[in-house]
Scaffold this active site. Structure first.
Site, short mmCIF file in Angstrom:
data_model
loop_
_atom_site.label_atom_id
_atom_site.label_comp_id
_atom_site.label_asym_id
_atom_site.label_seq_id
_atom_site.Cartn_x
_atom_site.Cartn_y
_atom_site.Cartn_z
N CYS A 25 0.88 -1.28 -0.03
CA CYS A 25 0.19 -0.17 -0.13
C CYS A 25 0.83 1.27 0.03
CB CYS A 25 -1.08 -0.14 1.14
SG CYS A 25 -2.02 -1.18 1.25
N HIS A 69 -12.54 9.05 -10.12
CA HIS A 69 -11.18 8.96 -10.93
C HIS A 69 -10.37 9.99 -10.33
CE1 HIS A 69 -13.69 6.10 -13.27
NE2 HIS A 69 -12.45 5.74 -13.82
N GLU A 108 -12.63 -1.32 -0.34
CA GLU A 108 -11.79 -1.22 -1.27
C GLU A 108 -11.47 -2.45 -2.05
OE1 GLU A 108 -8.04 -0.69 0.70
OE2 GLU A 108 -8.25 1.48 1.00
#
Length: 118
Positions: A25, A69, A108
Site C-alpha cells: 500500500c 477518478h 476497497e
C-alpha cells in the site's frame, strides 16, 4: 429502529506513503470503492420513509465530482487516506446534511470493509 442504506461506487487512486517501502500500500495504487450510507430513525416521516432515497443524490454528486477518478491524497490533502478515514469523512459529510445518518461503510475490495459508527 428503522434503517435504510444506499450504496455508491467510485474509482480512485491513493498511496499510503507513510508505510514501509516493502508494504504494497506504500506504492501508488487504486481501488473500486463502495460506500454504503446507513440512515436510522425511531419513526417514519409522513411519507412512510426514514428518508427519501432521492435525498441522497447530493452525496452521489459529491462523490462523482470530487472523488471519482481522482487521487485521494490530493483530494483530501494528506497521506493517510485509508478506508477507515474515508468512512469517517463520508459520515461527517452526510451527518451534517442528513441527521439520520447512523453509519458509513467503505470497501476497497470485495473482501474488506471499514465502518464508522459513532
Amino acid at each position: 429502529m428503522f434503517r435504510i442504506t444506499k450504496e455508491f461506487h467510485f474509482s480512485a487512486s491513493h498511496q499510503l506513503s507513510h508505510l514501509p517501502l516493502e508494504h504494497q500500500c506504500a506504492r501508488l495504487h487504486g481501488h473500486n470503492y463502495i460506500v454504503v450510507v446507513e440512515l436510522s430513525s425511531q419513526t417514519l416521516n409522513e411519507d412512510g420513509f426514514v428518508r427519501d432515497y432521492h435525498d441522497l443524490k447530493p452525496l452521489k454528486d459529491y462523490i462523482d465530482e470530487r472523488f471519482d477518478h481522482r487521487h485521494l491524497n490530493e483530494v483530501l490533502g494528506h497521506d493517510k487516506v485509508t478506508s477507515e478515514y474515508l468512512a469517517k469523512h463520508f459520515f461527517d459529510w452526510c451527518r451534517e446534511r442528513l441527521p439520520e445518518t447512523s453509519a458509513v461503510r467503505v470497501s476497497e475490495t470485495p473482501k474488506t470493509w471499514a465502518e464508522y459508527r459513532p
